[in-house]
Scaffold this motif. Sequence first.
Motif: not given
Length: 444
Positions: A306, A400, A405, A407, A435-436, A438-439, A444
Amino acid sequence: SFTVGRVVREREPGAGFRTIMRIGRAGEKLVSYASVITETYRHFGRLGLGAVFGSKRLKAVVVHGDQALKVADPPRYRDLYSRVFNEAVRSTLMKKYHDLGTAANVLPLNAMKALPTKNLTQQGFEGAEDISGEALAERYLGRRIACSNCPVACIHLAALREPYVDEPYFYKTTFVSYDYELLYSLGSMIGVGDAQGLLKLIHRVDELGLDAMSTGVALAWATEAYLRGVVGDDEVLVKLSWGDVDAYLKAVGYIVDQPNEFYASLAKGVEVAASRYGGLDFALSFGGLEMPGYQTGLAAYVGYLTGARHSHLDSAGYSLDQRALREGRRPTPSEVAEALVKEEAWRQVLTSLVVCLFAREIYRPGLVAEALSLVGLNLSVDDLNRLGVEILRDKQRFKLREGFDPLRLRVPKRILEAPTPMGEVREEDVREAVRRYFELLGLQ
């Protein structure tokens, strides 16, 4: 690269108030992990800045400063300077870096079974004692030097003595800068436990202007691929085996010279080479960048995937793993992501101010705010934290936009097979933490 530095120093003005950045042959040959060398013994190693220089036919850059910032309150400045100086030279915060440097990490990480060894095919390295910071300091340490105006002197130079072939009792002495990441990548990662051979490898990599970490991981993948029969003699051109310094010295040269398609692919990184020749399951790259030297657990691996630069220094996931291990707990993927975002955001502030990350425990938020106020920048700790998040978000947003990407990141299968001090790493945990992350940044 060493000759270029000497020539530039002789030709350009500003001695004592300048920095010289230059590339070696790796940059000229557009090796994707070519470095930019600065101050002879420091490097912009990761992500191939040297190849960017080479693509522009740019051999060197000299930066010469002739101005200073005006201090708003000289007495307060002197007081703050004294406090920072005393913490740097008299407290224990920087003692490790002065005494042994990051090479002090070799033995503790090996004891934890977190020192990456032979492409993660082995837990613990039998040669760790001989390439440890302690052993190198006792047998080879020749000098300590510092970056400009730093009182700590954390750059450790080994004196490598090599006899001249035709003259008995006459030696050539070369000073070789070493630190933990080089000892891991060109040592344990490829099974080199001979300190003198390791120093020769480090010097050759520096001389050519390669990133040591990517080079070591590339050699580790190539060695395992060769031993497994994934590639053969026609590809590697030299019989690779763990610990064979002479073979690795030749292979390092081949990465730069690219005499065949195999080395042309390897010069683009293990992701490219493994995608073409096979062995992707044991190709240790994260987001396209070869693995740093910490096999500590989930937080380290998620940090590699990340981080804005896919570097261990982006968010120090390895440190989070070690802290959790000491505390006897196992953070959830969400907790890992939250800790990584918080740490990486603050590091945006430090690196924007050109603060050495070794001194991050000195430059705490309150002190940074106080220091900035002395040059007329009145920012609260909350302001600084907000800026850090904004900078990090902008960096990730740029990636991005350019096609990154998160994911679709490849998770190297090898890290799911090789144990860590924190236990097994599960792919679903890695992906949930990514995932978390970038959330949390609102991306995201």
